[in-house]
Design a protein around this motif. Structure first.
Motif, PDB file in Angstrom:
ATOM      1  N   THR A   1      45.764  39.133  37.300  1.00  0.00           N
ATOM      2  CA  THR A   1      44.396  38.655  37.109  1.00  0.00           C
ATOM      3  C   THR A   1      43.698  38.456  38.449  1.00  0.00           C
ATOM      4  OG1 THR A   1      45.060  37.552  35.076  1.00  0.00           O
ATOM      5  CG2 THR A   1      42.992  36.849  36.065  1.00  0.00           C
ATOM      6  N   TYR A   2      44.406  37.879  39.402  1.00  0.00           N
ATOM      7  CA  TYR A   2      43.836  37.676  40.733  1.00  0.00           C
ATOM      8  C   TYR A   2      43.492  39.011  41.391  1.00  0.00           C
ATOM      9  CZ  TYR A   2      43.549  36.572  45.678  1.00  0.00           C
ATOM     10  OH  TYR A   2      43.140  36.483  46.975  1.00  0.00           O
ATOM     11  N   GLN A   3      44.418  39.961  41.315  1.00  0.00           N
ATOM     12  CA  GLN A   3      44.168  41.274  41.922  1.00  0.00           C
ATOM     13  C   GLN A   3      43.008  41.985  41.232  1.00  0.00           C
ATOM     14  OE1 GLN A   3      47.976  43.231  41.761  1.00  0.00           O
ATOM     15  NE2 GLN A   3      48.636  42.361  43.714  1.00  0.00           N
ATOM     16  N   THR A   4      42.920  41.864  39.920  1.00  0.00           N
ATOM     17  CA  THR A   4      41.831  42.503  39.174  1.00  0.00           C
ATOM     18  C   THR A   4      40.481  41.918  39.593  1.00  0.00           C
ATOM     19  OG1 THR A   4      43.299  42.885  37.301  1.00  0.00           O
ATOM     20  CG2 THR A   4      40.929  42.989  36.873  1.00  0.00           C
ATOM     21  N   ARG A   5      40.411  40.602  39.700  1.00  0.00           N
ATOM     22  CA  ARG A   5      39.153  39.980  40.120  1.00  0.00           C
ATOM     23  C   ARG A   5      38.789  40.369  41.537  1.00  0.00           C
ATOM     24  NH1 ARG A   5      39.557  33.947  37.431  1.00  0.00           N
ATOM     25  NH2 ARG A   5      39.360  34.680  35.290  1.00  0.00           N
ATOM     26  N   SER A   6      39.789  40.459  42.400  1.00  0.00           N
ATOM     27  CA  SER A   6      39.520  40.886  43.783  1.00  0.00           C
ATOM     28  C   SER A   6      38.971  42.310  43.801  1.00  0.00           C
ATOM     29  CB  SER A   6      40.791  40.811  44.625  1.00  0.00           C
ATOM     30  OG  SER A   6      41.244  39.494  44.730  1.00  0.00           O
ATOM     31  N   MET A   7      39.560  43.182  43.014  1.00  0.00           N
ATOM     32  CA  MET A   7      39.093  44.566  42.973  1.00  0.00           C
ATOM     33  C   MET A   7      37.690  44.660  42.380  1.00  0.00           C
ATOM     34  SD  MET A   7      42.656  46.255  41.794  1.00  0.00           S
ATOM     35  CE  MET A   7      42.422  47.987  42.060  1.00  0.00           C
ATOM     36  N   ILE A   8      37.374  43.831  41.396  1.00  0.00           N
ATOM     37  CA  ILE A   8      36.029  43.828  40.813  1.00  0.00           C
ATOM     38  C   ILE A   8      35.013  43.373  41.854  1.00  0.00           C
ATOM     39  CG2 ILE A   8      34.558  42.635  39.131  1.00  0.00           C
ATOM     40  CD1 ILE A   8      36.932  42.796  37.179  1.00  0.00           C
TER      41      ILE A   8
END
Length: 105
Positions: free
Chosen positions: A42-49
């Motif tokens: 979830t953290y990585q996904t938000r960072s990528m977004i």
């Protein structure tokens, strides 16, 4: 009379898990690992977004700048076309200030 006997709760839980709860302990560790991985993804996904949004904003700025440059190029080419037609077809020339001053003296 009954004597007050104190029990060590941690050792009781450890003994029960060691003897009876091996599967439960394994499942608990798997659930804990799964939860940590969900948090990480979830953290990585938000960072990528967030990176994607920044890149889209930069793209919009660059697109606007590109449009502005295209308009400037068209305007400048329009003036150079007029200048070329004036020189070629009408035989117009730039006035030389040095020659113009000599004529008036």
């Amino acid at each position: 009379m009954m004597a007050n006997k104190q029990y060590n709760l941690i050792s009781i839980i450890y003994d029960d898990l060691r003897i009876y709860g091996k599967w439960q302990l394994l499942l608990f560790l798997l659930v804990l690992t799964s939860a940590m991985l969900v948090i990480l993804v979830t953290y990585q996904t938000r960072s990528m977004i967030m990176v994607r949004e920044k890149l889209l904003l930069e793209k919009n700025v660059l697109d606007a700048e590109w449009s502005s440059l295209i308009l400037s190029e068209k305007m400048l080419s329009h003036y150079s076309r007029i200048e070329r037609v004036a020189i070629d077809k009408l035989q117009m020339r730039y006035v030389d200030l040095m020659q113009d001053n000599k004529l008036h003296e």
